[in-house]
Design a protein around this motif. Sequence first.
Motif, PDB file in Angstrom:
ATOM      1  N   LEU A 100      60.415  26.947 105.830  1.00 31.32           N
ATOM      2  CA  LEU A 100      61.526  27.591 106.534  1.00 31.32           C
ATOM      3  C   LEU A 100      61.050  28.815 107.308  1.00 31.32           C
ATOM      4  N   ILE A 101      60.182  29.615 106.708  1.00 31.81           N
ATOM      5  CA  ILE A 101      59.661  30.801 107.388  1.00 31.81           C
ATOM      6  C   ILE A 101      58.954  30.397 108.675  1.00 31.81           C
ATOM      7  N   ALA A 102      58.181  29.301 108.608  1.00 33.57           N
ATOM      8  CA  ALA A 102      57.485  28.824 109.813  1.00 33.57           C
ATOM      9  C   ALA A 102      58.480  28.335 110.865  1.00 33.57           C
ATOM     10  N   GLU A 103      59.532  27.623 110.418  1.00 32.45           N
ATOM     11  CA  GLU A 103      60.519  27.095 111.354  1.00 32.45           C
ATOM     12  C   GLU A 103      61.349  28.201 112.013  1.00 32.45           C
ATOM     13  N   LEU A 104      61.592  29.275 111.287  1.00 35.26           N
ATOM     14  CA  LEU A 104      62.377  30.383 111.840  1.00 35.26           C
ATOM     15  C   LEU A 104      61.627  31.112 112.950  1.00 35.26           C
ATOM     16  N   GLU A 105      60.310  30.953 112.964  1.00 35.02           N
ATOM     17  CA  GLU A 105      59.478  31.620 113.969  1.00 35.02           C
ATOM     18  C   GLU A 105      59.791  33.111 114.035  1.00 35.02           C
ATOM     19  N   LEU A 106      59.864  33.701 112.851  1.00 31.73           N
ATOM     20  CA  LEU A 106      60.127  35.136 112.733  1.00 31.73           C
ATOM     21  C   LEU A 106      58.807  35.829 112.438  1.00 31.73           C
ATOM     22  N   PRO A 107      58.171  36.435 113.415  1.00 34.24           N
ATOM     23  CA  PRO A 107      56.858  37.045 113.201  1.00 34.24           C
ATOM     24  C   PRO A 107      56.900  38.098 112.106  1.00 34.24           C
ATOM     25  N   VAL A 108      55.811  38.192 111.369  1.00 36.60           N
ATOM     26  CA  VAL A 108      55.731  39.179 110.301  1.00 36.60           C
ATOM     27  C   VAL A 108      55.963  40.588 110.838  1.00 36.60           C
ATOM     28  N   SER A 109      55.560  40.799 112.073  1.00 38.13           N
ATOM     29  CA  SER A 109      55.734  42.135 112.672  1.00 38.13           C
ATOM     30  C   SER A 109      57.206  42.520 112.781  1.00 38.13           C
ATOM     31  N   GLU A 110      58.108  41.504 112.720  1.00 39.61           N
ATOM     32  CA  GLU A 110      59.541  41.788 112.811  1.00 39.61           C
ATOM     33  C   GLU A 110      60.208  41.845 111.444  1.00 39.61           C
ATOM     34  N   TRP A 111      59.435  41.586 110.387  1.00 41.92           N
ATOM     35  CA  TRP A 111      60.002  41.678 109.045  1.00 41.92           C
ATOM     36  C   TRP A 111      60.307  43.142 108.725  1.00 41.92           C
ATOM     37  N   ASP A 112      61.464  43.359 108.133  1.00 41.69           N
ATOM     38  CA  ASP A 112      61.779  44.697 107.651  1.00 41.69           C
ATOM     39  C   ASP A 112      60.822  45.034 106.508  1.00 41.69           C
ATOM     40  N   GLU A 113      60.370  46.280 106.450  1.00 40.32           N
ATOM     41  CA  GLU A 113      59.421  46.682 105.406  1.00 40.32           C
ATOM     42  C   GLU A 113      59.991  46.452 104.014  1.00 40.32           C
ATOM     43  N   LYS A 114      61.330  46.563 103.875  1.00 43.51           N
ATOM     44  CA  LYS A 114      61.953  46.331 102.567  1.00 43.51           C
ATOM     45  C   LYS A 114      61.751  44.879 102.125  1.00 43.51           C
ATOM     46  N   TRP A 115      61.841  43.935 103.081  1.00 45.01           N
ATOM     47  CA  TRP A 115      61.661  42.536 102.717  1.00 45.01           C
ATOM     48  C   TRP A 115      60.242  42.308 102.210  1.00 45.01           C
ATOM     49  N   ILE A 116      59.280  42.909 102.921  1.00 46.82           N
ATOM     50  CA  ILE A 116      57.876  42.738 102.545  1.00 46.82           C
ATOM     51  C   ILE A 116      57.618  43.330 101.166  1.00 46.82           C
ATOM     52  N   ASP A 117      58.154  44.529 100.936  1.00 51.19           N
ATOM     53  CA  ASP A 117      57.956  45.174  99.631  1.00 51.19           C
ATOM     54  C   ASP A 117      58.495  44.308  98.501  1.00 51.19           C
ATOM     55  N   VAL A 118      59.714  43.789  98.700  1.00 55.52           N
ATOM     56  CA  VAL A 118      60.336  42.957  97.672  1.00 55.52           C
ATOM     57  C   VAL A 118      59.514  41.697  97.425  1.00 55.52           C
ATOM     58  N   TYR A 119      59.099  41.039  98.502  1.00 57.66           N
ATOM     59  CA  TYR A 119      58.333  39.794  98.382  1.00 57.66           C
ATOM     60  C   TYR A 119      57.027  40.026  97.635  1.00 57.66           C
ATOM     61  N   LEU A 120      56.294  41.045  98.017  1.00 56.22           N
ATOM     62  CA  LEU A 120      54.998  41.296  97.394  1.00 56.22           C
ATOM     63  C   LEU A 120      55.137  41.710  95.933  1.00 56.22           C
ATOM     64  N   ASP A 121      56.152  42.508  95.651  1.00 56.82           N
ATOM     65  CA  ASP A 121      56.365  42.950  94.274  1.00 56.82           C
ATOM     66  C   ASP A 121      56.721  41.762  93.379  1.00 56.82           C
ATOM     67  N   ILE A 122      57.613  40.903  93.863  1.00 55.17           N
ATOM     68  CA  ILE A 122      58.018  39.744  93.077  1.00 55.17           C
ATOM     69  C   ILE A 122      56.853  38.784  92.887  1.00 55.17           C
ATOM     70  N   SER A 123      56.049  38.581  93.937  1.00 51.73           N
ATOM     71  CA  SER A 123      54.942  37.636  93.833  1.00 51.73           C
ATOM     72  C   SER A 123      53.922  38.083  92.792  1.00 51.73           C
ATOM     73  N   VAL A 124      53.659  39.382  92.693  1.00 47.65           N
ATOM     74  CA  VAL A 124      52.751  39.893  91.667  1.00 47.65           C
ATOM     75  C   VAL A 124      53.285  39.565  90.277  1.00 47.65           C
ATOM     76  N   LYS A 125      54.571  39.766  90.085  1.00 47.23           N
ATOM     77  CA  LYS A 125      55.176  39.508  88.775  1.00 47.23           C
ATOM     78  C   LYS A 125      55.147  38.018  88.428  1.00 47.23           C
ATOM     79  N   LEU A 126      55.353  37.169  89.434  1.00 47.48           N
ATOM     80  CA  LEU A 126      55.291  35.733  89.184  1.00 47.48           C
ATOM     81  C   LEU A 126      53.884  35.295  88.811  1.00 47.48           C
ATOM     82  N   LEU A 127      52.893  35.892  89.446  1.00 50.44           N
ATOM     83  CA  LEU A 127      51.505  35.566  89.099  1.00 50.44           C
ATOM     84  C   LEU A 127      51.207  35.975  87.658  1.00 50.44           C
TER      85      LEU A 127
END
Length: 352
Positions: free
Chosen positions: A81-108
């Motif tokens: 879905l992220i690829a289909e949305l064609e939403l460049p990472v540069s346009e991601w809000d920093e809050k989204w990135i923080d949440v994603y990275l924090d959650i991914s560490v916990k899942l690992l």
Amino acid sequence: MSRAQEPHRHFFPFGNPFRNISSRGSQLSPRLHHQLNGFEGTLSERLQKLIPKDKDDVLSLSWMKLAMESLYETHNDIKTLIAELELPVSEWDEKWIDVYLDISVKLLDICIAFSSELTRLNQGNILLQCLLHNLESNSSDRFIRASSSLKSWRQHISSKNPRVETCRPILESLVESLNMPEVKKSAKGKVLMRAMYGVKVETVYICSVFAAAFSGSAKNLKELTIPDTVLWAQAFNDLQTYVNGEIRNIFSHGQFTVIKELDAVNACVKNLNPMIQEGLGDFEVESFKSSVSDLGRLTAKLSQGLDVLSKEVDGFFKIVLTGRDALLCNLRATGSFPDTMPGRNIEGQVLR
């Protein structure tokens, strides 16, 4: 469905994150509506497939395998879905990135704990093989050696894994993260955040079921309240109600273990134990041979189930890690890689 006495404030401290999508649908283009509905419809079907047809399937290794497969597929879908949305990472809000990275560490971290427990359970199979070898021997002291193997196996299986114990605080923090930053300007961002919410809910719930099974404690089991505005709400509520009810019923009976294949092995061992301790009477030889044969069959089934589930957990670990690596690579390429980003050194921290 939300409880009347508990509106969405617990999970949505910033207000209902779905308000802008549900009440102002015209803000989304037909293409974005189609993408969101496709993602949520698939998630709903996937959750429905996880509802056990029989209560005996709950906490079986075969059901746990299906659950982990479902998580893998859902995480793969969000990558698509992220690829289909064609939403460049540069346009991601920093809050989204923080949440994603924090959650991914916990899942690992959770995956590492689950892998550790599956390895420990597999080590118990070595003791079962020793038990079977002794029982099938014609040696005069076979029952003495079998008794020692049996005692070692029960001590090993009933012991606690410290890594599994770390899952509870991680799950608690993940439950607290079950909200999303409000998206005001980006229609694609709204779709992404709503889809990610579905991924987070399924992931937190399934991981809580695994943590409950591996720890032997219903305290790790989560009861999540979700808004009825998502297409997969009914399927999730049906799954959670059925599975949680059966798991709590299993724990209420104080069984030696709650994993079905392991419990079947234990029941067979209990049946053999008096014969091992007291010796065989004249009329117990056939019963003994039958029980040893059953133990061999159940041990093989347990070993196979643990191996398959271990591969599924490893596959889930890898898709979380590769998704995270892809995001970090994109952030480096665009020069938007802040030093304060959570878990940015995970490559050096995760040990398999």
